[in-house]
Design a protein around this motif. Structure first.
Motif, mmCIF file in Angstrom:
data_model
loop_
_atom_site.group_PDB
_atom_site.id
_atom_site.type_symbol
_atom_site.label_atom_id
_atom_site.label_comp_id
_atom_site.label_asym_id
_atom_site.label_seq_id
_atom_site.Cartn_x
_atom_site.Cartn_y
_atom_site.Cartn_z
ATOM 1 N N LEU A 28 2.139 -6.353 -14.360
ATOM 2 C CA LEU A 28 3.091 -7.808 -14.129
ATOM 3 C C LEU A 28 2.963 -8.544 -14.512
ATOM 4 C CD1 LEU A 28 2.258 -7.811 -9.939
ATOM 5 C CD2 LEU A 28 4.195 -6.450 -11.149
ATOM 6 N N GLU A 29 2.084 -8.486 -15.661
ATOM 7 C CA GLU A 29 1.754 -9.754 -17.107
ATOM 8 C C GLU A 29 2.839 -9.793 -17.596
ATOM 9 O OE1 GLU A 29 -2.606 -8.661 -14.843
ATOM 10 O OE2 GLU A 29 -0.881 -7.120 -16.447
ATOM 11 N N GLU A 30 3.276 -10.767 -18.289
ATOM 12 C CA GLU A 30 4.389 -10.779 -19.310
ATOM 13 C C GLU A 30 3.661 -10.360 -20.326
ATOM 14 O OE1 GLU A 30 6.239 -14.744 -19.064
ATOM 15 O OE2 GLU A 30 6.539 -14.196 -16.824
ATOM 16 N N THR A 31 2.358 -10.914 -20.850
ATOM 17 C CA THR A 31 1.593 -10.492 -22.488
ATOM 18 C C THR A 31 0.170 -9.900 -21.743
ATOM 19 O OG1 THR A 31 0.398 -12.232 -22.072
ATOM 20 C CG2 THR A 31 2.737 -12.735 -22.831
ATOM 21 N N GLU A 32 0.540 -9.289 -22.835
ATOM 22 C CA GLU A 32 -0.821 -7.841 -23.309
ATOM 23 C C GLU A 32 -2.501 -9.165 -23.045
ATOM 24 O OE1 GLU A 32 -0.910 -4.884 -23.506
ATOM 25 O OE2 GLU A 32 0.625 -4.509 -23.347
ATOM 26 N N ALA A 70 -1.151 -9.147 -4.266
ATOM 27 C CA ALA A 70 0.102 -7.779 -4.278
ATOM 28 C C ALA A 70 0.192 -6.444 -3.505
ATOM 29 C CB ALA A 70 -0.425 -7.541 -5.790
ATOM 30 N N VAL A 71 -1.803 -6.059 -2.877
ATOM 31 C CA VAL A 71 -1.509 -4.894 -1.904
ATOM 32 C C VAL A 71 -0.781 -5.238 -0.706
ATOM 33 C CG1 VAL A 71 -2.431 -4.001 -0.208
ATOM 34 C CG2 VAL A 71 -3.478 -4.094 -2.704
ATOM 35 N N GLN A 72 -0.274 -6.324 -0.376
ATOM 36 C CA GLN A 72 0.204 -6.553 0.621
ATOM 37 C C GLN A 72 1.721 -6.715 1.100
ATOM 38 O OE1 GLN A 72 -0.116 -11.309 1.432
ATOM 39 N NE2 GLN A 72 -0.504 -10.574 3.360
ATOM 40 N N LEU A 73 1.967 -7.110 0.077
ATOM 41 C CA LEU A 73 3.227 -6.816 -0.484
ATOM 42 C C LEU A 73 4.356 -5.545 -0.578
ATOM 43 C CD1 LEU A 73 4.190 -9.529 -3.407
ATOM 44 C CD2 LEU A 73 5.223 -9.960 -1.860
ATOM 45 N N ILE A 74 2.671 -4.271 -1.428
ATOM 46 C CA ILE A 74 3.359 -3.350 -1.177
ATOM 47 C C ILE A 74 3.442 -2.903 0.378
ATOM 48 C CG2 ILE A 74 2.215 -0.936 -1.914
ATOM 49 C CD1 ILE A 74 1.003 -2.118 -4.078
ATOM 50 N N GLY A 77 6.921 -3.450 1.383
ATOM 51 C CA GLY A 77 7.829 -2.384 0.763
ATOM 52 C C GLY A 77 8.572 -3.513 -0.297
ATOM 53 N N GLU A 78 7.931 -4.753 -0.434
ATOM 54 C CA GLU A 78 8.390 -5.523 -1.600
ATOM 55 C C GLU A 78 8.128 -5.182 -2.953
ATOM 56 O OE1 GLU A 78 8.433 -9.388 -0.471
ATOM 57 O OE2 GLU A 78 8.289 -8.826 1.842
ATOM 58 N N LEU A 79 7.153 -4.393 -3.232
ATOM 59 C CA LEU A 79 6.712 -3.792 -4.407
ATOM 60 C C LEU A 79 6.810 -2.507 -4.329
ATOM 61 C CD1 LEU A 79 3.707 -5.727 -5.914
ATOM 62 C CD2 LEU A 79 6.313 -5.793 -6.695
ATOM 63 N N GLU A 80 7.229 -1.875 -5.360
ATOM 64 C CA GLU A 80 7.291 -0.624 -5.333
ATOM 65 C C GLU A 80 6.588 0.360 -6.303
ATOM 66 O OE1 GLU A 80 9.319 1.938 -3.951
ATOM 67 O OE2 GLU A 80 10.359 0.296 -2.764
ATOM 68 N N VAL A 81 5.163 1.158 -5.831
ATOM 69 C CA VAL A 81 4.426 2.053 -6.047
ATOM 70 C C VAL A 81 4.695 3.178 -5.793
ATOM 71 C CG1 VAL A 81 2.942 0.743 -6.527
ATOM 72 C CG2 VAL A 81 3.091 1.687 -4.147
ATOM 73 N N GLN A 83 4.177 7.165 -4.228
ATOM 74 C CA GLN A 83 3.295 7.145 -2.456
ATOM 75 C C GLN A 83 1.615 7.483 -2.219
ATOM 76 O OE1 GLN A 83 5.694 7.171 -0.259
ATOM 77 N NE2 GLN A 83 4.195 7.377 0.641
ATOM 78 N N GLU A 84 1.469 7.796 -3.495
ATOM 79 C CA GLU A 84 -0.079 8.074 -3.038
ATOM 80 C C GLU A 84 -1.319 6.344 -2.821
ATOM 81 O OE1 GLU A 84 -4.296 9.606 -4.913
ATOM 82 O OE2 GLU A 84 -2.494 9.867 -6.209
ATOM 83 N N THR A 85 -0.060 5.284 -4.065
ATOM 84 C CA THR A 85 -0.782 4.200 -3.842
ATOM 85 C C THR A 85 0.045 3.623 -2.665
ATOM 86 O OG1 THR A 85 -0.705 4.423 -6.042
ATOM 87 C CG2 THR A 85 -0.719 2.144 -5.115
ATOM 88 N N LYS A 86 0.426 3.436 -2.010
ATOM 89 C CA LYS A 86 1.525 2.980 -0.999
ATOM 90 C C LYS A 86 0.677 3.434 0.459
ATOM 91 C CE LYS A 86 5.989 2.089 1.156
ATOM 92 N NZ LYS A 86 6.943 2.129 0.959
ATOM 93 N N GLN A 87 0.173 4.882 0.068
ATOM 94 C CA GLN A 87 -0.416 5.068 1.591
ATOM 95 C C GLN A 87 -1.682 4.898 1.748
ATOM 96 O OE1 GLN A 87 -0.870 9.638 1.546
ATOM 97 N NE2 GLN A 87 -2.046 9.631 3.599
ATOM 98 N N LYS A 88 -2.353 4.928 0.123
ATOM 99 C CA LYS A 88 -3.713 3.785 0.098
ATOM 100 C C LYS A 88 -4.198 2.607 0.592
ATOM 101 C CE LYS A 88 -5.950 7.219 -3.664
ATOM 102 N NZ LYS A 88 -6.040 7.044 -4.560
ATOM 103 N N CYS A 89 -2.376 2.152 0.848
ATOM 104 C CA CYS A 89 -2.731 0.361 0.858
ATOM 105 C C CYS A 89 -2.547 0.463 1.802
ATOM 106 C CB CYS A 89 -1.969 -0.080 -0.685
ATOM 107 S SG CYS A 89 -1.598 -0.177 -2.023
ATOM 108 N N SER A 90 -1.873 0.575 2.447
ATOM 109 C CA SER A 90 -1.455 0.456 3.978
ATOM 110 C C SER A 90 -2.717 1.103 4.556
ATOM 111 C CB SER A 90 -0.542 1.591 4.550
ATOM 112 O OG SER A 90 -1.180 3.559 4.411
ATOM 113 N N SER A 91 -3.448 1.767 4.881
ATOM 114 C CA SER A 91 -5.012 1.877 5.224
ATOM 115 C C SER A 91 -5.873 0.105 5.426
ATOM 116 C CB SER A 91 -5.978 3.191 4.833
ATOM 117 O OG SER A 91 -6.589 2.956 2.925
ATOM 118 N N TYR A 92 -5.609 -0.561 4.000
ATOM 119 C CA TYR A 92 -6.379 -1.393 4.055
ATOM 120 C C TYR A 92 -5.286 -2.309 4.490
ATOM 121 C CZ TYR A 92 -9.618 0.577 1.337
ATOM 122 O OH TYR A 92 -10.904 2.068 0.573
ATOM 123 N N LEU A 93 -4.088 -2.797 5.548
ATOM 124 C CA LEU A 93 -3.152 -2.959 5.540
ATOM 125 C C LEU A 93 -3.930 -4.427 7.153
ATOM 126 C CD1 LEU A 93 0.107 -3.598 6.233
ATOM 127 C CD2 LEU A 93 -0.303 -3.734 8.566
#
Length: 108
Positions: A28-32, A70-74, A77-81, A83-93
């Motif tokens: 998400l960063e604008e610069t390296e 970021a995990v909260q936004l995932i 459904g406001e940040l696209e990732v 399916q595997e990442t989305k599933q892992k994130c949901s376990s920490y909802l």
């Protein structure tokens, strides 16, 4: 350095360290340069929390909160990732939602 006045449970630390692995992968960063700073802060913040060291530097605090948000936004459904990442994130909802609230209070 900022001392967090909150007693982290093992599940809190697990959720935060997971979130700290997600943030750099989102690019998400604008610069390296900012990406490199964030990555280093993610690593150092995770290491401190695993050692139960709550003397968190301001940039570490910032990336912890950004990672949790970021995990909260995932989860919302406001940040696209993938399916595997989305599933892992949901376990920490619930833990992530609680921690975002805690960290937001620390900001004030």
């Amino acid at each position: 350095m900022k001392h967090i006045s909150y007693s982290f449970s093992n599940s809190d630390i697990e959720a935060i360290t997971f979130a700290l692995t997600v943030l750099p992968s989102l690019e998400l960063e604008e610069t390296e340069a900012q990406a490199a700073i964030n990555y280093q802060c993610c690593c150092s913040a995770g290491e401190k929390l695993l050692k139960h060291d709550t003397n968190i530097a301001p940039n570490e605090f910032r990336v912890i909160l950004a990672s949790l948000q970021a995990v909260q936004l995932i989860n919302q459904g406001e940040l696209e990732v993938d399916q595997e990442t989305k599933q892992k994130c949901s376990s920490y909802l619930f833990t992530v939602n609680k921690l975002v609230s805690v960290f937001n209070k620390q900001m004030s």
